[in-house]
Design a protein around this motif. Structure first.
Motif, PDB file in Angstrom:
ATOM      1  N   ASN A   1     -99.594  -4.135  -5.957  1.00 51.15           N
ATOM      2  CA  ASN A   1    -100.802  -4.922  -6.213  1.00 51.15           C
ATOM      3  C   ASN A   1    -101.402  -5.390  -4.889  1.00 51.15           C
ATOM      4  O   ASN A   1    -100.691  -5.585  -3.898  1.00 51.15           O
ATOM      5  CB  ASN A   1    -100.479  -6.124  -7.085  1.00 51.15           C
ATOM      6  N   CYS A   2    -102.714  -5.594  -4.888  1.00 50.45           N
ATOM      7  CA  CYS A   2    -103.414  -5.938  -3.649  1.00 50.45           C
ATOM      8  C   CYS A   2    -104.243  -7.202  -3.849  1.00 50.45           C
ATOM      9  O   CYS A   2    -104.949  -7.346  -4.853  1.00 50.45           O
ATOM     10  CB  CYS A   2    -104.322  -4.778  -3.236  1.00 50.45           C
ATOM     11  N   GLN A   3    -104.131  -8.107  -2.903  1.00 52.23           N
ATOM     12  CA  GLN A   3    -105.042  -9.249  -2.815  1.00 52.23           C
ATOM     13  C   GLN A   3    -105.909  -9.045  -1.584  1.00 52.23           C
ATOM     14  O   GLN A   3    -105.402  -8.958  -0.466  1.00 52.23           O
ATOM     15  CB  GLN A   3    -104.258 -10.563  -2.697  1.00 52.23           C
ATOM     16  N   LEU A   4    -107.214  -8.938  -1.801  1.00 44.91           N
ATOM     17  CA  LEU A   4    -108.125  -8.599  -0.712  1.00 44.91           C
ATOM     18  C   LEU A   4    -109.095  -9.745  -0.465  1.00 44.91           C
ATOM     19  O   LEU A   4    -109.645 -10.329  -1.401  1.00 44.91           O
ATOM     20  CB  LEU A   4    -108.890  -7.319  -1.048  1.00 44.91           C
ATOM     21  N   LYS A   5    -109.317 -10.032   0.807  1.00 41.94           N
ATOM     22  CA  LYS A   5    -110.309 -11.020   1.210  1.00 41.94           C
ATOM     23  C   LYS A   5    -111.066 -10.428   2.393  1.00 41.94           C
ATOM     24  O   LYS A   5    -110.447  -9.999   3.368  1.00 41.94           O
ATOM     25  CB  LYS A   5    -109.649 -12.337   1.596  1.00 41.94           C
ATOM     26  N   GLY A   6    -112.392 -10.366   2.269  1.00 46.57           N
ATOM     27  CA  GLY A   6    -113.129  -9.727   3.351  1.00 46.57           C
ATOM     28  C   GLY A   6    -114.589 -10.093   3.398  1.00 46.57           C
ATOM     29  O   GLY A   6    -115.130 -10.770   2.515  1.00 46.57           O
ATOM     30  N   LYS A   7    -115.211  -9.603   4.445  1.00 48.04           N
ATOM     31  CA  LYS A   7    -116.635  -9.834   4.662  1.00 48.04           C
ATOM     32  C   LYS A   7    -117.278  -8.524   5.100  1.00 48.04           C
ATOM     33  O   LYS A   7    -116.759  -7.822   5.969  1.00 48.04           O
ATOM     34  CB  LYS A   7    -116.843 -10.909   5.732  1.00 48.04           C
ATOM     35  N   THR A   8    -118.414  -8.220   4.501  1.00 45.72           N
ATOM     36  CA  THR A   8    -119.176  -7.033   4.872  1.00 45.72           C
ATOM     37  C   THR A   8    -120.572  -7.473   5.276  1.00 45.72           C
ATOM     38  O   THR A   8    -121.215  -8.250   4.558  1.00 45.72           O
ATOM     39  CB  THR A   8    -119.265  -6.027   3.717  1.00 45.72           C
ATOM     40  N   THR A   9    -121.027  -6.974   6.419  1.00 51.11           N
ATOM     41  CA  THR A   9    -122.350  -7.326   6.932  1.00 51.11           C
ATOM     42  C   THR A   9    -123.242  -6.092   6.915  1.00 51.11           C
ATOM     43  O   THR A   9    -122.848  -5.024   7.396  1.00 51.11           O
ATOM     44  CB  THR A   9    -122.240  -7.878   8.371  1.00 51.11           C
ATOM     45  N   TYR A  10    -124.435  -6.255   6.372  1.00 45.43           N
ATOM     46  CA  TYR A  10    -125.385  -5.157   6.203  1.00 45.43           C
ATOM     47  C   TYR A  10    -126.638  -5.453   7.017  1.00 45.43           C
ATOM     48  O   TYR A  10    -127.162  -6.569   6.976  1.00 45.43           O
ATOM     49  CB  TYR A  10    -125.784  -4.998   4.744  1.00 45.43           C
ATOM     50  N   LYS A  11    -127.127  -4.436   7.716  1.00 50.57           N
ATOM     51  CA  LYS A  11    -128.261  -4.656   8.612  1.00 50.57           C
ATOM     52  C   LYS A  11    -129.319  -3.568   8.421  1.00 50.57           C
ATOM     53  O   LYS A  11    -128.994  -2.410   8.141  1.00 50.57           O
ATOM     54  CB  LYS A  11    -127.760  -4.670  10.058  1.00 50.57           C
ATOM     55  N   ALA A  12    -130.582  -3.953   8.604  1.00 47.47           N
ATOM     56  CA  ALA A  12    -131.731  -3.041   8.539  1.00 47.47           C
ATOM     57  C   ALA A  12    -131.723  -2.260   7.219  1.00 47.47           C
ATOM     58  O   ALA A  12    -131.621  -2.862   6.154  1.00 47.47           O
ATOM     59  CB  ALA A  12    -131.762  -2.132   9.762  1.00 47.47           C
ATOM     60  N   LEU A  13    -131.808  -0.919   7.266  1.00 42.60           N
ATOM     61  CA  LEU A  13    -131.893  -0.161   6.022  1.00 42.60           C
ATOM     62  C   LEU A  13    -130.669  -0.348   5.145  1.00 42.60           C
ATOM     63  O   LEU A  13    -130.761  -0.264   3.910  1.00 42.60           O
ATOM     64  CB  LEU A  13    -132.101   1.331   6.320  1.00 42.60           C
ATOM     65  N   GLN A  14    -129.522  -0.619   5.733  1.00 43.40           N
ATOM     66  CA  GLN A  14    -128.324  -0.860   4.917  1.00 43.40           C
ATOM     67  C   GLN A  14    -128.361  -2.236   4.267  1.00 43.40           C
ATOM     68  O   GLN A  14    -127.628  -2.493   3.303  1.00 43.40           O
ATOM     69  CB  GLN A  14    -127.060  -0.669   5.748  1.00 43.40           C
ATOM     70  N   TYR A  15    -129.218  -3.115   4.764  1.00 43.16           N
ATOM     71  CA  TYR A  15    -129.462  -4.383   4.075  1.00 43.16           C
ATOM     72  C   TYR A  15    -129.909  -4.130   2.634  1.00 43.16           C
ATOM     73  O   TYR A  15    -129.590  -4.894   1.716  1.00 43.16           O
ATOM     74  CB  TYR A  15    -130.528  -5.172   4.840  1.00 43.16           C
ATOM     75  N   GLU A  16    -130.632  -3.021   2.436  1.00 47.12           N
ATOM     76  CA  GLU A  16    -131.135  -2.705   1.102  1.00 47.12           C
ATOM     77  C   GLU A  16    -130.018  -2.365   0.120  1.00 47.12           C
ATOM     78  O   GLU A  16    -130.247  -2.342  -1.091  1.00 47.12           O
ATOM     79  CB  GLU A  16    -132.147  -1.566   1.196  1.00 47.12           C
ATOM     80  N   ASN A  17    -128.820  -2.093   0.625  1.00 46.36           N
ATOM     81  CA  ASN A  17    -127.687  -1.839  -0.272  1.00 46.36           C
ATOM     82  C   ASN A  17    -127.350  -3.054  -1.123  1.00 46.36           C
ATOM     83  O   ASN A  17    -126.802  -2.916  -2.227  1.00 46.36           O
ATOM     84  CB  ASN A  17    -126.449  -1.436   0.536  1.00 46.36           C
ATOM     85  N   ILE A  18    -127.655  -4.253  -0.593  1.00 42.24           N
ATOM     86  CA  ILE A  18    -127.335  -5.461  -1.374  1.00 42.24           C
ATOM     87  C   ILE A  18    -128.543  -6.371  -1.571  1.00 42.24           C
ATOM     88  O   ILE A  18    -128.404  -7.458  -2.134  1.00 42.24           O
ATOM     89  CB  ILE A  18    -126.171  -6.271  -0.740  1.00 42.24           C
ATOM     90  N   ALA A  19    -129.722  -5.941  -1.124  1.00 41.89           N
ATOM     91  CA  ALA A  19    -130.905  -6.805  -1.226  1.00 41.89           C
ATOM     92  C   ALA A  19    -131.166  -7.257  -2.657  1.00 41.89           C
ATOM     93  O   ALA A  19    -131.594  -8.389  -2.895  1.00 41.89           O
ATOM     94  CB  ALA A  19    -132.124  -6.078  -0.671  1.00 41.89           C
ATOM     95  N   ARG A  20    -130.897  -6.390  -3.620  1.00 41.20           N
ATOM     96  CA  ARG A  20    -131.197  -6.736  -5.019  1.00 41.20           C
ATOM     97  C   ARG A  20    -130.393  -7.934  -5.504  1.00 41.20           C
ATOM     98  O   ARG A  20    -130.795  -8.614  -6.448  1.00 41.20           O
ATOM     99  CB  ARG A  20    -130.944  -5.529  -5.915  1.00 41.20           C
ATOM    100  N   TYR A  21    -129.244  -8.198  -4.894  1.00 45.93           N
ATOM    101  CA  TYR A  21    -128.433  -9.339  -5.335  1.00 45.93           C
ATOM    102  C   TYR A  21    -129.166 -10.663  -5.158  1.00 45.93           C
ATOM    103  O   TYR A  21    -128.895 -11.621  -5.891  1.00 45.93           O
ATOM    104  CB  TYR A  21    -127.111  -9.375  -4.566  1.00 45.93           C
ATOM    105  N   PHE A  22    -130.088 -10.714  -4.217  1.00 37.91           N
ATOM    106  CA  PHE A  22    -130.813 -11.959  -3.976  1.00 37.91           C
ATOM    107  C   PHE A  22    -131.910 -12.191  -5.020  1.00 37.91           C
ATOM    108  O   PHE A  22    -132.558 -13.241  -5.018  1.00 37.91           O
ATOM    109  CB  PHE A  22    -131.403 -11.949  -2.559  1.00 37.91           C
ATOM    110  N   TYR A  23    -132.091 -11.228  -5.911  1.00 34.16           N
ATOM    111  CA  TYR A  23    -133.058 -11.354  -7.001  1.00 34.16           C
ATOM    112  C   TYR A  23    -132.355 -11.597  -8.338  1.00 34.16           C
ATOM    113  O   TYR A  23    -133.003 -11.678  -9.363  1.00 34.16           O
ATOM    114  CB  TYR A  23    -133.901 -10.076  -7.125  1.00 34.16           C
ATOM    115  N   ARG A  24    -131.028 -11.702  -8.324  1.00 40.61           N
ATOM    116  CA  ARG A  24    -130.249 -11.761  -9.554  1.00 40.61           C
ATOM    117  C   ARG A  24    -129.651 -13.153  -9.777  1.00 40.61           C
ATOM    118  O   ARG A  24    -129.412 -13.905  -8.840  1.00 40.61           O
ATOM    119  CB  ARG A  24    -129.105 -10.744  -9.510  1.00 40.61           C
ATOM    120  N   SER A  25    -129.379 -13.436 -11.062  1.00 41.91           N
ATOM    121  CA  SER A  25    -128.662 -14.656 -11.412  1.00 41.91           C
ATOM    122  C   SER A  25    -127.185 -14.462 -11.064  1.00 41.91           C
ATOM    123  O   SER A  25    -126.726 -13.318 -10.890  1.00 41.91           O
ATOM    124  CB  SER A  25    -128.801 -14.938 -12.904  1.00 41.91           C
TER     125      SER A  25
END
Length: 634
Positions: free
Chosen positions: A443-467
């Motif tokens: 089993n795995c317990q994972l804790k991490g941070k991913t940073t997205y920049k420029a065009l890769q920002y769009e990979n998660i941009a939609r989350y800022f429009y969601r509940s």
């Protein structure tokens, strides 16, 4: 005797009906070479356009297509749009079986005339007439025919005889007839046989034909439509749209028409001007003023599609947007320009062809090729580009929707071709750092941070429009990690021209590692494994176009269970090709294994013979990302 007599009468009646039925388009008449790889064959497609004057173009079109399977069914649909500047008439649809026997002729009640409403359109003068015939029994043939009148010469369209891959063409013809008062320009692409131009009774006749064009099979990484399929572009030099005459003999004159169309539509109410000037009072830096007014735009307006006025070309007046608080791309870009004018900051309206995968405009063929409007602020050489339709768009960021393409800048002198900025690979990054605790059961317990920049920002941009609820649901889909439970997550972002967003994540993954006897196998890339391998081709016909221009780096630290020791570490890998670079390596320190992996993808157009090399590169990445750390019980 009566029975026999009746039988003969019935036989005679049936035979008479059979002979009375006209046989059209039997599938047996299609050459076998055209059937190969074809989901559909266009049997006949004739387009005739007669340019009467600069405010009237009469067209007639006949389209006959044989459909072999459901994937091509839409090719047989009749769906024609019109507005106050056009009309559609004399439309008919006939459906034939494989033998060419008529099985359905559409009646007037079968056709629906509705608003062309897309769900985001508040005001719309566009309508469409449609009827979607089909048969459950393949193959079948559809004959479509209609006439239309266009009361404008801004856009004559083009001739695109091949609709898609896996579509063959038996015979297609395009004719244009015009007189000396309405000359046209033409440009042929990928045409095996050039068109003909003749003068008959002081009329100029243009004609193009495509015969026995075999269906093309789609290949991975293809260049755009204009580099593959035959087509003809045509446009007038002088045009008229709703009484607004203009010229597109060059980009400068076309830009002058756009400028005059929207001239003096940036006037704001005095109260609004006073408010804006008070807002920026005490701010010395123009960039800070621009950003403040851009936020004001986002906070006080919303985007709606509006197709009113002269074909959606003339913007609403800024005063109306100020009052209603909504507008389309033209209206909001014009409104933002008015906001800047109020504080004495110059800006330029821009028309552009938008879309993440939109084909580039043909800069050598001045004509109407645009579908969107944005704003450019010169700012004394430190140019700021503004997308005005998105309430959450980072300040100065264009994104994949309009980056790296030619567009038309509207100035007082007319139009000027400029290019929007490109986001480079060093900007389009996705960097992650993860700490993974593995227990003896895998089993795995994972804790991490991913940073997205420029065009890769769009990979998660939609989350800022969601509940929050929607965010979590989408996060599970994006992670696509079986047996996982999200414990905590958060998203943050800045508001810069090159945006940066981050995702913090905590989750558990049950049975992440798999056991086999006394061994435990641990995948080294839980969240960002590359698994796309393009299909193997026996031969490659077209150039290879790679469009990804990104840089990923992942650093993972695995805390391993004390009851196991390491039996095998993945071998370090380093690959450098014209198509990208891949590096991975691991190191062991006690019971902690650190794995670092980087992937740089290169964009470019490569010759067909490079396809297999590209495929091997992708295959190597996929195999490397599937590597496992092997532990053995002590």
């Amino acid at each position: 005797m009566k029975t026999i007599h009746l039988t003969y009468m019935l036989m005679f009646f049936v035979v008479t009906i059979m002979y009375a039925q006209k046989i059209n388009y039997p599938v047996s008449e299609i050459p076998e070479t055209l059937k190969k790889n074809a989901d559909a064959v266009i049997r006949e497609h004739t387009v005739t356009k007669v340019i009467i004057n600069d405010l009237r173009v009469e067209s007639h079109e006949k389209f006959v297509v044989t459909i072999f399977n459901k994937s091509a069914q839409k090719l047989g649909y009749f769906d024609e749009g019109y507005d106050k500047h056009s009309s559609v008439s004399h439309y008919s649809v006939k459906l034939f079986d494989s033998k060419g026997v008529l099985i359905k002729k559409a009646k007037s009640k079968d056709f629906l005339d509705v608003k062309a409403f897309d769900g985001f359109t508040l005001y719309d003068e566009n309508r469409r007439i449609y009827y979607h015939p089909y048969s459950e029994k393949y193959p079948y043939t559809v004959e479509l025919e209609f006439s239309r009148i266009d009361k404008q010469t801004l856009s004559l369209g083009g001739w695109y005889p091949v609709y898609d891959f896996n579509v063959a063409v038996q015979n297609a013809v395009c004719n244009i007839i015009t007189d000396a008062d309405c000359p046209i320009r033409t440009k042929e692409l990928n045409m095996a046989v050039p068109g003909q131009k003749t003068i008959i009774d002081e009329k100029t006749h243009y004609s193009w034909q495509l015969v026995n064009y075999n269906a093309l099979e789609e290949e991975p990484f293809l260049p755009g439509y204009s580099q593959i399929f035959p087509q003809v572009k045509f446009a007038t030099n002088e045009f008229n749209y709703d009484g607004y005459r203009g010229s597109m003999s060059d980009w400068k004159t076309f830009g002058s028409w756009v400028r005059e169309l929207n001239k003096d539509r940036q006037v704001l109410p005095n109260a609004t001007v006073s408010k804006l000037q008070a807002m920026v009072e005490g701010i010395d830096n123009d960039i800070d003023k621009i950003e403040l007014l851009y936020k004001y735009l986002q906070d006080n307006t919303r985007y709606v599609s509006i197709q009113l006025g002269i074909g959606g070309w003339q913007t609403f007046e800024a005063s109306l947007v100020d009052e209603t608080k909504y507008g389309d791309c033209k209206a909001l870009s014009n409104y933002m320009r008015a906001l800047l004018n109020a504080v004495n900051i110059e800006s330029n309206y821009i028309v552009v062809r938008a879309g993440k995968d939109a084909s580039p405009i043909d800069v050598e063929f001045p004509s109407q090729q645009f579908n969107h409007a944005i704003l450019c602020v010169p700012n004394k050489g430190d140019t700021i580009w503004l997308e005005c339709t998105d309430q959450k768009q980072p300040f100065g960021y264009l994104g994949s929707f309009t980056q790296n393409r030619h567009c038309l800048l509207i100035t007082e002198e007319g139009g000027k071709l400029v290019k929007t900025p490109e986001y480079t690979r060093d900007s389009n990054t996705q960097f992650s750092t993860n700490y993974c605790i593995i227990d003896s059961a895998g089993n795995c317990q994972l804790k991490g941070k991913t940073t997205y920049k420029a065009l890769q920002y769009e990979n998660i941009a939609r989350y800022f429009y969601r509940s929050p609820k929607e965010q979590k649901e989408e996060l599970y889909k994006d992670l696509n990690t079986p047996n996982s439970t999200i414990l905590n997550y958060s998203f943050e972002r800045n508001n810069e021209p090159i945006p940066v967003a981050s995702r913090q994540l905590e989750l558990t993954i049950n049975k992440y590692g798999t056991t086999n006897g006394n061994r435990l196998f641990i995948p080294v890339n839980p969240l960002n494994a590359f698994n796309f391998i393009p299909e193997k081709l026996s031969s490659r016909k077209y150039p290879v176009e790679l469009r990804s221009n990104t840089f990923d780096m992942d650093t993972l630290t695995f805390e391993l269970p004390e009851s196991y020791s390491v039996e095998y570490l993945p071998e370090p890998i380093g690959i450098s090709t014209p198509y990208g670079e891949y590096v991975s390596k691991g190191s062991l320190d006690g019971n902690k294994f650190t794995y670092i992996r980087s992937l740089k993808m290169a964009k470019g157009i490569f010759p067909p013979e490079d396809y297999e090399k590209v495929r091997e590169f992708y295959k190597t990445i996929s195999n490397a990302d599937a590597a496992k750390l092997v532990l053995i019980k002590k």
